[in-house]
Design a protein around this motif. Sequence first.
Motif, mmCIF file in Angstrom:
data_model
loop_
_atom_site.group_PDB
_atom_site.id
_atom_site.type_symbol
_atom_site.label_atom_id
_atom_site.label_comp_id
_atom_site.label_asym_id
_atom_site.label_seq_id
_atom_site.Cartn_x
_atom_site.Cartn_y
_atom_site.Cartn_z
ATOM 1 N N ILE A 26 -12.874 -11.030 -3.750
ATOM 2 C CA ILE A 26 -12.339 -10.126 -2.734
ATOM 3 C C ILE A 26 -12.074 -8.720 -3.271
ATOM 4 O O ILE A 26 -12.443 -7.732 -2.627
ATOM 5 C CB ILE A 26 -11.067 -10.742 -2.087
ATOM 6 C CG1 ILE A 26 -11.464 -12.000 -1.296
ATOM 7 C CG2 ILE A 26 -10.370 -9.736 -1.168
ATOM 8 C CD1 ILE A 26 -10.281 -12.817 -0.793
ATOM 9 N N TRP A 33 -15.840 -2.212 1.023
ATOM 10 C CA TRP A 33 -15.179 -2.058 2.323
ATOM 11 C C TRP A 33 -14.477 -0.707 2.451
ATOM 12 O O TRP A 33 -14.440 -0.125 3.540
ATOM 13 C CB TRP A 33 -14.163 -3.185 2.530
ATOM 14 C CG TRP A 33 -14.790 -4.542 2.665
ATOM 15 C CD1 TRP A 33 -16.071 -4.827 3.054
ATOM 16 C CD2 TRP A 33 -14.163 -5.802 2.401
ATOM 17 N NE1 TRP A 33 -16.284 -6.184 3.047
ATOM 18 C CE2 TRP A 33 -15.131 -6.812 2.655
ATOM 19 C CE3 TRP A 33 -12.900 -6.182 1.977
ATOM 20 C CZ2 TRP A 33 -14.857 -8.169 2.506
ATOM 21 C CZ3 TRP A 33 -12.625 -7.523 1.819
ATOM 22 C CH2 TRP A 33 -13.584 -8.512 2.082
ATOM 23 N N LEU A 89 -16.906 -14.173 7.620
ATOM 24 C CA LEU A 89 -16.741 -12.829 7.086
ATOM 25 C C LEU A 89 -18.026 -12.016 7.222
ATOM 26 O O LEU A 89 -17.987 -10.801 7.456
ATOM 27 C CB LEU A 89 -16.322 -12.906 5.618
ATOM 28 C CG LEU A 89 -15.950 -11.607 4.888
ATOM 29 C CD1 LEU A 89 -14.769 -10.933 5.565
ATOM 30 C CD2 LEU A 89 -15.637 -11.903 3.426
ATOM 31 N N ILE A 98 -12.323 -8.754 9.237
ATOM 32 C CA ILE A 98 -12.052 -9.098 7.842
ATOM 33 C C ILE A 98 -10.687 -9.769 7.717
ATOM 34 O O ILE A 98 -10.518 -10.756 7.002
ATOM 35 C CB ILE A 98 -12.127 -7.841 6.953
ATOM 36 C CG1 ILE A 98 -13.573 -7.340 6.861
ATOM 37 C CG2 ILE A 98 -11.578 -8.128 5.554
ATOM 38 C CD1 ILE A 98 -13.716 -6.048 6.097
ATOM 39 N N THR A 99 -9.706 -9.240 8.441
ATOM 40 C CA THR A 99 -8.361 -9.830 8.412
ATOM 41 C C THR A 99 -8.394 -11.282 8.882
ATOM 42 O O THR A 99 -7.787 -12.164 8.264
ATOM 43 C CB THR A 99 -7.409 -9.020 9.318
ATOM 44 O OG1 THR A 99 -7.442 -7.643 8.948
ATOM 45 C CG2 THR A 99 -5.989 -9.545 9.210
ATOM 46 N N LEU A 102 -10.341 -13.546 6.237
ATOM 47 C CA LEU A 102 -9.555 -13.762 5.026
ATOM 48 C C LEU A 102 -8.310 -14.612 5.312
ATOM 49 O O LEU A 102 -7.848 -15.345 4.445
ATOM 50 C CB LEU A 102 -9.152 -12.425 4.403
ATOM 51 C CG LEU A 102 -10.298 -11.581 3.831
ATOM 52 C CD1 LEU A 102 -9.740 -10.331 3.154
ATOM 53 C CD2 LEU A 102 -11.143 -12.378 2.842
ATOM 54 N N ARG A 159 -22.671 -8.181 3.463
ATOM 55 C CA ARG A 159 -22.676 -9.291 4.426
ATOM 56 C C ARG A 159 -23.623 -10.397 3.980
ATOM 57 O O ARG A 159 -23.322 -11.596 4.145
ATOM 58 C CB ARG A 159 -23.039 -8.784 5.823
ATOM 59 C CG ARG A 159 -21.962 -7.880 6.434
ATOM 60 C CD ARG A 159 -22.253 -7.534 7.888
ATOM 61 N NE ARG A 159 -21.278 -6.597 8.425
ATOM 62 C CZ ARG A 159 -20.106 -6.947 8.955
ATOM 63 N NH1 ARG A 159 -19.776 -8.223 9.026
ATOM 64 N NH2 ARG A 159 -19.281 -6.025 9.417
#
Length: 415
Positions: A26, A33, A89, A98-99, A102, A159
């Motif tokens: 991450i 990101w 994701l 994304i939130t 994750l 991606r």
Amino acid sequence: MNANDRRITGFTMAGHVMVHTYELSIPILMTVWLVDFSVTSATLGTVVAVGYALFGIGALPGGILVDRFGSKTLITCCLLGMGVSFLLLSAVPGVAGITLALGIWGITASVYHPAGLALISNGVEQRGAAFAYHGMAGNIGIAGGPFLTAVLLITLDWRTAVVILAVPSLLTAVAGLSISFDERAAVDAVADGGDSSVSITSVREFVTASKRLFTVGFLTVLVLFNGLYYRGMLTFLPELLSGFLDTLLDTAPENGIGPIPDGPVASEFDLSQYLYAGLLAVGIVGQYIGGLLTDRIRSEYGLAGMLSLLVVIALLFVPASNRLSMLVLVSVALGFTLFAMQPLSQATIAKYSPPEHRGLSFGYTYFAIFGVGALGASLVGTAVTYGSVSTVFGLLASFAGIALALAGILIVYDS
């Protein structure tokens, strides 16, 4: 090891590798990101903190679920959920997506540590060897996750990279459905004549067990601020290292750095990502040395020593960034010390918790380290956005300094 020991050890090693591969991939993805979504480090740090917080918070209920449904079922669900979250994701749009992805990763990954540790404790007769292999596998994932992600990002968009990262976890989950072993084979083989754990089946039992667990010594270990240091440092270190190395590479001749290669592949090669993966690989050695120290010195003294080094390392990072050799040296020291502290911390938790609630104690421990510790990503992200680099490492040094003071209290308490 007998056949049952080998199956359990192999299964938990695979799960441990996967959990930490995703956890430490991450921060590498964050560097992409930040550019793709044009958000601040403070915003993205908070987004990532959601998943990391759930990773820690879920450990406590995860431990209770293990007693109810069994470790193999929980680990298989964990592997399946992590794979699905990374597939998600790759497809969801924007920072909100994304939130969400994750968050799903954090919830499903959170059950692994209580499930894996319980499985080894109850099912493996040669527990010491199994825990050693299990810990080494975790550090392979910790180092391999960033390295593999960095390699994939050289030629692929992020991606596509996360889809590839999802595949091993999904395959391991499928393997988990077919593998068979006795989860409680070692219960009658332990030296004390049986399994010392006590299942918690009601809220009242949970409260009673927690009250017994919360001694002064245990609470002092539990509230150590090393989780804030761990998460805050590792989440933004790739970005910080990138800034240091960009400055050094701009002045390559003065710093004794050779010519920088040109070309399409070189343009995608971020040296900071490989330095980051390298310092995490050093953690394998740190885990081993820390494990040896637990048998040779009081764990409280070992903790205090490692925390002292973490304070010094944080304070040295900015001065060391002026030369490549010094930056590499302080990075290696960080990787060694950060992970050498883990077995010392685990030994201290075991010392200050009753055997019959050891599982619950580690549930609270991972809740504190990964759950509360997730605030470190948000706090450091804010410092990166609104403060200087010196402010960032000063904040990290303060986390370790507070933990050092608490370790000192622990030493006095146990005297």
